[in-house]
Scaffold this active site. Sequence first.
Site, PDB file in Angstrom:
ATOM      1  N   LYS A  86       0.847  -1.213   0.000  1.00 13.04           N
ATOM      2  CA  LYS A  86       0.000   0.000   0.000  1.00 13.04           C
ATOM      3  C   LYS A  86       0.873   1.250   0.000  1.00 13.04           C
ATOM      4  O   LYS A  86       0.662   2.172  -0.788  1.00 13.04           O
ATOM      5  CB  LYS A  86      -0.881   0.009   1.245  1.00 13.04           C
ATOM      6  CG  LYS A  86      -1.527   1.346   1.576  1.00 13.04           C
ATOM      7  CD  LYS A  86      -2.420   1.301   2.793  1.00 13.04           C
ATOM      8  CE  LYS A  86      -1.702   1.434   4.092  1.00 13.04           C
ATOM      9  NZ  LYS A  86      -1.363   2.807   4.499  1.00 13.04           N
ATOM     10  N   ASN A  87       1.893   1.263   0.876  1.00 14.99           N
ATOM     11  CA  ASN A  87       2.684   2.489   1.078  1.00 14.99           C
ATOM     12  C   ASN A  87       3.699   2.745  -0.018  1.00 14.99           C
ATOM     13  O   ASN A  87       4.362   3.783   0.001  1.00 14.99           O
ATOM     14  CB  ASN A  87       3.343   2.472   2.456  1.00 14.99           C
ATOM     15  CG  ASN A  87       2.299   2.565   3.560  1.00 14.99           C
ATOM     16  OD1 ASN A  87       1.136   2.900   3.298  1.00 14.99           O
ATOM     17  ND2 ASN A  87       2.678   2.242   4.782  1.00 14.99           N
ATOM     18  N   CYS A 119      -4.469   7.526   9.274  1.00 18.22           N
ATOM     19  CA  CYS A 119      -4.956   6.976  10.543  1.00 18.22           C
ATOM     20  C   CYS A 119      -4.715   7.970  11.683  1.00 18.22           C
ATOM     21  O   CYS A 119      -3.757   8.712  11.672  1.00 18.22           O
ATOM     22  CB  CYS A 119      -4.202   5.698  10.864  1.00 18.22           C
ATOM     23  SG  CYS A 119      -4.710   4.328   9.821  1.00 18.22           S
ATOM     24  N   ARG A 148      -0.066  14.043  12.897  1.00 19.94           N
ATOM     25  CA  ARG A 148       0.226  13.932  11.455  1.00 19.94           C
ATOM     26  C   ARG A 148       0.449  15.299  10.796  1.00 19.94           C
ATOM     27  O   ARG A 148      -0.185  15.644   9.814  1.00 19.94           O
ATOM     28  CB  ARG A 148      -0.885  13.169  10.716  1.00 19.94           C
ATOM     29  CG  ARG A 148      -1.355  11.857  11.296  1.00 19.94           C
ATOM     30  CD  ARG A 148      -0.311  10.777  11.416  1.00 19.94           C
ATOM     31  NE  ARG A 148       0.224  10.262  10.175  1.00 19.94           N
ATOM     32  CZ  ARG A 148      -0.313   9.246   9.497  1.00 19.94           C
ATOM     33  NH1 ARG A 148      -1.447   8.732   9.889  1.00 19.94           N
ATOM     34  NH2 ARG A 148       0.260   8.786   8.395  1.00 19.94           N
ATOM     35  N   PRO A 149       1.298  16.138  11.362  1.00 19.27           N
ATOM     36  CA  PRO A 149       1.536  17.447  10.726  1.00 19.27           C
ATOM     37  C   PRO A 149       2.225  17.293   9.372  1.00 19.27           C
ATOM     38  O   PRO A 149       2.709  16.202   9.044  1.00 19.27           O
ATOM     39  CB  PRO A 149       2.452  18.156  11.715  1.00 19.27           C
ATOM     40  CG  PRO A 149       3.153  17.057  12.429  1.00 19.27           C
ATOM     41  CD  PRO A 149       2.171  15.926  12.513  1.00 19.27           C
ATOM     42  N   ILE A 150       2.286  18.378   8.604  1.00 22.88           N
ATOM     43  CA  ILE A 150       3.016  18.333   7.316  1.00 22.88           C
ATOM     44  C   ILE A 150       4.050  19.468   7.231  1.00 22.88           C
ATOM     45  O   ILE A 150       4.433  19.899   6.146  1.00 22.88           O
ATOM     46  CB  ILE A 150       2.040  18.395   6.116  1.00 22.88           C
ATOM     47  CG1 ILE A 150       1.166  19.662   6.165  1.00 22.88           C
ATOM     48  CG2 ILE A 150       1.175  17.151   6.033  1.00 22.88           C
ATOM     49  CD1 ILE A 150       0.370  19.882   4.873  1.00 22.88           C
ATOM     50  N   ASP A 151       4.504  19.916   8.408  1.00 19.19           N
ATOM     51  CA  ASP A 151       5.469  21.042   8.436  1.00 19.19           C
ATOM     52  C   ASP A 151       6.768  20.715   7.698  1.00 19.19           C
ATOM     53  O   ASP A 151       7.350  21.578   7.028  1.00 19.19           O
ATOM     54  CB  ASP A 151       5.767  21.445   9.877  1.00 19.19           C
ATOM     55  CG  ASP A 151       6.333  20.278  10.680  1.00 19.19           C
ATOM     56  OD1 ASP A 151       5.682  19.217  10.704  1.00 19.19           O
ATOM     57  OD2 ASP A 151       7.448  20.393  11.204  1.00 19.19           O
ATOM     58  N   ASP A 179       4.815   0.322  11.901  1.00 22.58           N
ATOM     59  CA  ASP A 179       3.563  -0.289  11.447  1.00 22.58           C
ATOM     60  C   ASP A 179       3.408  -1.723  11.942  1.00 22.58           C
ATOM     61  O   ASP A 179       2.306  -2.277  11.871  1.00 22.58           O
ATOM     62  CB  ASP A 179       3.476  -0.265   9.917  1.00 22.58           C
ATOM     63  CG  ASP A 179       3.364   1.153   9.396  1.00 22.58           C
ATOM     64  OD1 ASP A 179       3.561   1.368   8.193  1.00 22.58           O
ATOM     65  OD2 ASP A 179       3.107   2.062  10.221  1.00 22.58           O
ATOM     66  N   ARG A 234      -8.391  -0.813   4.560  1.00 19.55           N
ATOM     67  CA  ARG A 234      -7.521   0.211   3.962  1.00 19.55           C
ATOM     68  C   ARG A 234      -6.176  -0.388   3.570  1.00 19.55           C
ATOM     69  O   ARG A 234      -5.526   0.092   2.656  1.00 19.55           O
ATOM     70  CB  ARG A 234      -7.258   1.348   4.964  1.00 19.55           C
ATOM     71  CG  ARG A 234      -8.497   2.085   5.369  1.00 19.55           C
ATOM     72  CD  ARG A 234      -8.187   3.253   6.273  1.00 19.55           C
ATOM     73  NE  ARG A 234      -7.166   4.125   5.671  1.00 19.55           N
ATOM     74  CZ  ARG A 234      -6.769   5.265   6.235  1.00 19.55           C
ATOM     75  NH1 ARG A 234      -7.283   5.629   7.385  1.00 19.55           N
ATOM     76  NH2 ARG A 234      -5.858   6.020   5.659  1.00 19.55           N
TER      77      ARG A 234
END
Length: 417
Positions: free
Chosen positions: A22-23, A116, A121-124, A305, A397
């Site tokens: 998936k990833n 999830c 889950r920041p995107i900085d 994971d 998922r």
Amino acid sequence: MNRYKIEGGNRLKGSIDVHGAKNAALPILAASVINSGKSVIHNCPDLSDIQNTIKILELLGCSVTREANTVIVDSSNLCLRSIPKDIMVKTRSSTMFAGALASRCKKAYIAGHGGCCIGSRPIDIHLEAFREMGMDIKEDSGEVMCFASKMKPCTVNLRFPSVGATENIMIAASLTEGKTTIINAAREPEIQNLADFLRSMGVKIKGDGTGVISVWGTSCPKDAEVTVIPDRIVASTYMCASMATKSPLVINNVNVRHLSGFIATIRKMGVSVICLKNSLSIFPPDRMINVPYISTAPYPGFPTDSQALISSVMCTSQGLGIIRESIFENRFGHCHELLKMGADIETKNGFACIRGVKKLSGAIMNSHDLRCGAALCVAALGADGISYISNVNYIDRGYENLCQSLKNLGAKIERIE
Ligand code: EPZ
């Protein structure tokens, strides 16, 4: 049909084929918008996250067809439009489109960070790198606009080897002439799979799989083709099911090198693993011994994971084991559920202390996220009695029909209302 009913205590038997990762497939699908042409993606798993990403591609004007495990994307007629927020936030991969759309359309919009709920889950790190690359970023209450008309080759230094940020930067740099270098890049195998895809498009990339990746963008990307690598986390899931039920299993379609951190740990627990080129045989002892300390880490360390999955196995292994979740700040949801089965677990400040008990008992539980759901299945398979697990849509998922796959191995599991 959003619950599993599992009757534990049955041995499993036979072999299982692991599907594509998936990833790896998610960033490759996002990157397929940059070549204004065809991308042929083999061994692409059929998962709800993949279906959602394909829906985003179609909303962007791409045509997408699937022939068995091969997905073909034609991004010639891409037209940039904002994607409904409810679709964007369903998967983490929607953040991935930012680099791809900024690269192709010189503009991108991120509605929500998605993925999830295992942390904020920041995107900085993504946005800091985008600014270094010359993008003008406008943020407003969680929504982000990226303007990329003046992209330039540069060197970006990541404060943490973020997988998604490394992938986003590689994709964003793919149409920028000149050399862009990523220092402290993520080394995960999924990064190398993405690099292979971008190279097939005509992008020159060196250093993928190491901490320093260099990308020389191309002004005329070609039609592309790639084969998605096997899913190392799905493989570790079936290995945990083998351990929880004390059942030898053969696991096919694996890249054993990608599982080295995980295999090293379970061997210390007393499990015998025989590795062949594309498969492995696992022979768990009647009772495993808990490793005193395991810490999740970026690849090639123990994968975050697989943390919930091994925690389930540790609950009935001998002695005390401490597991540290060093990547995400809220990834012990499964521990709360395992306590309902009689597990002896204490969690505090990113650590879980697990004392092995003889047996777990079936319980009524809830999947908090994708890997939590899979971990509860593993625990239920090895427990005495019947378990019910709700919200198994999370499991869809990342696992192609987990219920049927486990049933084929002899598990007493069914999907109910
Ligand atoms: C990818 O998530 C995977 N998802 C995750 O798998 C996996 O757990 C993770 O990498 C780590 O291996 C996909 O590939 C779709 P990160 P990603 O950026 O890219 C912090 C699964 O179960 N961070 O390496 O989101 C972040 O909060 C999923 O299949 C920032 O602070 O992971 C986290 O604590 C779950 N700022 C850490 O870094 C940023 O800008 C690792 O995140 C980005 C990340």
